[in-house]
Scaffold this motif. Structure first.
Motif, PDB file in Angstrom:
ATOM      1  N   CYS A   1     -61.889  71.740  -3.437  1.00  0.00           N
ATOM      2  CA  CYS A   1     -61.100  72.976  -3.370  1.00  0.00           C
ATOM      3  C   CYS A   1     -61.992  74.179  -3.065  1.00  0.00           C
ATOM      4  O   CYS A   1     -61.630  75.039  -2.251  1.00  0.00           O
ATOM      5  N   PHE A   2     -63.153  74.228  -3.707  1.00  0.00           N
ATOM      6  CA  PHE A   2     -64.065  75.347  -3.447  1.00  0.00           C
ATOM      7  C   PHE A   2     -64.621  75.282  -2.023  1.00  0.00           C
ATOM      8  O   PHE A   2     -64.794  76.322  -1.367  1.00  0.00           O
ATOM      9  N   MET A   3     -64.917  74.078  -1.539  1.00  0.00           N
ATOM     10  CA  MET A   3     -65.399  73.952  -0.168  1.00  0.00           C
ATOM     11  C   MET A   3     -64.357  74.465   0.828  1.00  0.00           C
ATOM     12  O   MET A   3     -64.677  75.233   1.750  1.00  0.00           O
ATOM     13  N   LEU A   4     -63.111  74.046   0.649  1.00  0.00           N
ATOM     14  CA  LEU A   4     -62.048  74.437   1.572  1.00  0.00           C
ATOM     15  C   LEU A   4     -61.785  75.937   1.521  1.00  0.00           C
ATOM     16  O   LEU A   4     -61.556  76.576   2.556  1.00  0.00           O
ATOM     17  N   LYS A   5     -61.820  76.504   0.320  1.00  0.00           N
ATOM     18  CA  LYS A   5     -61.633  77.961   0.206  1.00  0.00           C
ATOM     19  C   LYS A   5     -62.802  78.698   0.845  1.00  0.00           C
ATOM     20  O   LYS A   5     -62.622  79.757   1.467  1.00  0.00           O
ATOM     21  N   GLY A   6     -64.010  78.147   0.705  1.00  0.00           N
ATOM     22  CA  GLY A   6     -65.163  78.766   1.336  1.00  0.00           C
ATOM     23  C   GLY A   6     -65.037  78.777   2.852  1.00  0.00           C
ATOM     24  O   GLY A   6     -65.362  79.773   3.504  1.00  0.00           O
ATOM     25  N   ILE A   7     -64.560  77.667   3.407  1.00  0.00           N
ATOM     26  CA  ILE A   7     -64.348  77.605   4.856  1.00  0.00           C
ATOM     27  C   ILE A   7     -63.312  78.647   5.281  1.00  0.00           C
ATOM     28  O   ILE A   7     -63.500  79.397   6.248  1.00  0.00           O
ATOM     29  N   LYS A   8     -62.207  78.701   4.546  1.00  0.00           N
ATOM     30  CA  LYS A   8     -61.143  79.650   4.868  1.00  0.00           C
ATOM     31  C   LYS A   8     -61.650  81.087   4.823  1.00  0.00           C
ATOM     32  O   LYS A   8     -61.434  81.867   5.775  1.00  0.00           O
ATOM     33  N   ASP A   9     -62.316  81.461   3.744  1.00  0.00           N
ATOM     34  CA  ASP A   9     -62.773  82.839   3.603  1.00  0.00           C
ATOM     35  C   ASP A   9     -63.885  83.170   4.593  1.00  0.00           C
ATOM     36  O   ASP A   9     -64.009  84.320   5.033  1.00  0.00           O
ATOM     37  N   GLY A  10     -64.696  82.181   4.945  1.00  0.00           N
ATOM     38  CA  GLY A  10     -65.707  82.407   5.961  1.00  0.00           C
ATOM     39  C   GLY A  10     -65.077  82.712   7.310  1.00  0.00           C
ATOM     40  O   GLY A  10     -65.496  83.630   8.021  1.00  0.00           O
ATOM     41  N   LEU A  11     -64.058  81.963   7.674  1.00  0.00           N
ATOM     42  CA  LEU A  11     -63.366  82.180   8.940  1.00  0.00           C
ATOM     43  C   LEU A  11     -62.607  83.507   8.952  1.00  0.00           C
ATOM     44  O   LEU A  11     -62.461  84.146  10.000  1.00  0.00           O
ATOM     45  N   LEU A  12     -62.136  83.922   7.762  1.00  0.00           N
ATOM     46  CA  LEU A  12     -61.394  85.185   7.652  1.00  0.00           C
ATOM     47  C   LEU A  12     -62.313  86.398   7.499  1.00  0.00           C
ATOM     48  O   LEU A  12     -61.845  87.536   7.448  1.00  0.00           O
ATOM     49  N   GLY A  13     -63.609  86.149   7.415  1.00  0.00           N
ATOM     50  CA  GLY A  13     -64.560  87.248   7.313  1.00  0.00           C
ATOM     51  C   GLY A  13     -64.647  87.883   5.949  1.00  0.00           C
ATOM     52  O   GLY A  13     -64.952  89.080   5.824  1.00  0.00           O
ATOM     53  N   ARG A  14     -64.388  87.118   4.915  1.00  0.00           N
ATOM     54  CA  ARG A  14     -64.417  87.655   3.561  1.00  0.00           C
ATOM     55  C   ARG A  14     -65.797  87.509   2.923  1.00  0.00           C
ATOM     56  O   ARG A  14     -66.445  86.489   3.070  1.00  0.00           O
ATOM     57  N   TYR A  15     -66.172  88.558   2.207  1.00  0.00           N
ATOM     58  CA  TYR A  15     -67.463  88.599   1.537  1.00  0.00           C
ATOM     59  C   TYR A  15     -67.266  88.920   0.056  1.00  0.00           C
ATOM     60  O   TYR A  15     -66.155  89.152  -0.401  1.00  0.00           O
ATOM     61  N   GLY A  16     -68.365  88.948  -0.690  1.00  0.00           N
ATOM     62  CA  GLY A  16     -68.316  89.360  -2.085  1.00  0.00           C
ATOM     63  C   GLY A  16     -68.036  88.222  -3.034  1.00  0.00           C
ATOM     64  O   GLY A  16     -68.308  87.058  -2.747  1.00  0.00           O
ATOM     65  N   ARG A  17     -67.432  88.555  -4.170  1.00  0.00           N
ATOM     66  CA  ARG A  17     -67.223  87.585  -5.243  1.00  0.00           C
ATOM     67  C   ARG A  17     -65.878  86.900  -5.097  1.00  0.00           C
ATOM     68  O   ARG A  17     -64.890  87.513  -4.681  1.00  0.00           O
ATOM     69  N   ILE A  18     -65.814  85.659  -5.481  1.00  0.00           N
ATOM     70  CA  ILE A  18     -64.630  84.843  -5.270  1.00  0.00           C
ATOM     71  C   ILE A  18     -63.431  85.287  -6.124  1.00  0.00           C
ATOM     72  O   ILE A  18     -62.299  85.039  -5.757  1.00  0.00           O
ATOM     73  N   ASP A  19     -63.664  85.966  -7.227  1.00  0.00           N
ATOM     74  CA  ASP A  19     -62.587  86.262  -8.159  1.00  0.00           C
ATOM     75  C   ASP A  19     -61.719  87.453  -7.747  1.00  0.00           C
ATOM     76  O   ASP A  19     -61.037  88.047  -8.562  1.00  0.00           O
ATOM     77  N   GLY A  20     -61.732  87.779  -6.474  1.00  0.00           N
ATOM     78  CA  GLY A  20     -60.886  88.867  -6.010  1.00  0.00           C
ATOM     79  C   GLY A  20     -61.672  90.116  -5.675  1.00  0.00           C
ATOM     80  O   GLY A  20     -61.145  91.043  -5.055  1.00  0.00           O
TER      81      GLY A  20
END
Length: 292
Positions: free
Chosen positions: A268-287
């Motif tokens: 789950c963390f790997m898939l979310k990391g891929i998603k957020d990487g593609l969406l250009g998201r940075y910072g901490r995972i908790d929002g």
């Protein structure tokens, strides 16, 4: 020359942090403790400045704040350290010796790093592929990247390239900085005689009795995958690293969920990391991330 250590701490027991400060204080002029813990830490030593953030800002931002404070307060060099690393005797002296020798011979040096070894097993960390290029007449190596802990950075390099990439939060922060230095014409150097006791992750585990892999906390896969995608897209990231990282990501996605404990969480963390990487998201995972 004034050398200031930047010591990043996160939820470290006070006694352990005091020991870490004492060890590195023997080799530098000043210590800046960048405390990412929720509780404050106090130190009465006149040669120690504690910056209590009361929150986990991530290793990158903590290092950046510490670097800015150190250089604004007269440091000529900083040495990055974390709470778990242990500088052996003369480590900082040997880093400085390498810097002074190389700059004296016309090399443009942006960072000199130590040779890390596992402080529990004593095994020396050796790269499998990119082992570095020997500098003639010395034992020093020009490398593409190196751990931030145990690395000496001069003010001139900091002034040219800035601090760490705060958005990465954790994982690949050290590699990105090395590649950015190289993009500005600076060399990243390893001095094999400057030794640093270190430990990555939570140990290792053998898969099928054959392949030994690191065993990080599941959440670290998020940052690893997300930041890998970010860095693959940057022009100054080495091609060999991009290729190797894609191979590693495929391996982890297909093997780790089944071979390691907490496999579902890891996936789950790997898939979310891929998603957020593609969406250009940075910072901490908790929002507390940002879109850049």
């Amino acid at each position: 020359m004034k050398v200031t250590a930047i010591l990043v701490a996160y939820e470290a027991p006070a006694a352990d942090l005091e020991s870490a400060i004492q060890r590195i204080s023997l080799q530098v002029d000043f210590v800046v403790v960048c405390n990412n813990s929720s509780d404050a830490f106090e130190c009465s030593s006149p040669n120690v400045q504690v910056l209590n953030f009361h929150d986990n800002l991530g290793i990158a931002k903590a290092q950046s704040i510490g670097m800015a404070w150190a250089f604004e307060n007269g440091a000529d060099f900083i040495v990055q350290m974390d709470q778990d690393s242990e500088a052996t005797d003369q480590m900082v002296t040997r880093l400085l010796e390498a810097y002074n020798y190389l700059t004296g011979h016309g090399y443009k040096v942006g960072l000199v790093g130590a040779q890390d070894f596992d402080k529990f097993t004593k095994a020396v960390s050796r790269p499998r592929v990119n082992k570095g290029k020997a500098i003639p007449g010395t034992d020093y190596l020009i490398v593409s990247e190196i751990l931030s802990s145990g690395s000496l950075i001069p003010k001139a390099a900091y002034d040219a390239v800035g601090a760490m990439d705060n958005g990465l939060f954790i994982d690949a922060v050290d590699f990105e900085y090395c590649w950015r230095l190289a993009a500005h014409g600076y060399l990243v150097v390893k001095n094999p005689s400057a030794l640093l006791g270190h430990r990555l992750g939570d140990g290792k585990k053998k898969i099928a009795g054959l392949i030994s892999v690191g065993l990080p906390a599941p959440i670290r896969h998020y940052y690893s995958f997300r930041n890998t995608i970010h860095l693959i897209k940057r022009s100054y990231s080495p091609w060999y690293w991009r290729f190797a990282s894609v191979v590693k990501m495929v391996f982890k996605l297909t093997v780790y969920p089944f071979a390691l404990d907490q496999g579902k969480d890891r996936l789950c963390f790997m898939l979310k990391g891929i998603k957020d990487g593609l969406l250009g998201r940075y910072g901490r995972i908790d929002g507390k991330h940002s879109d850049v």
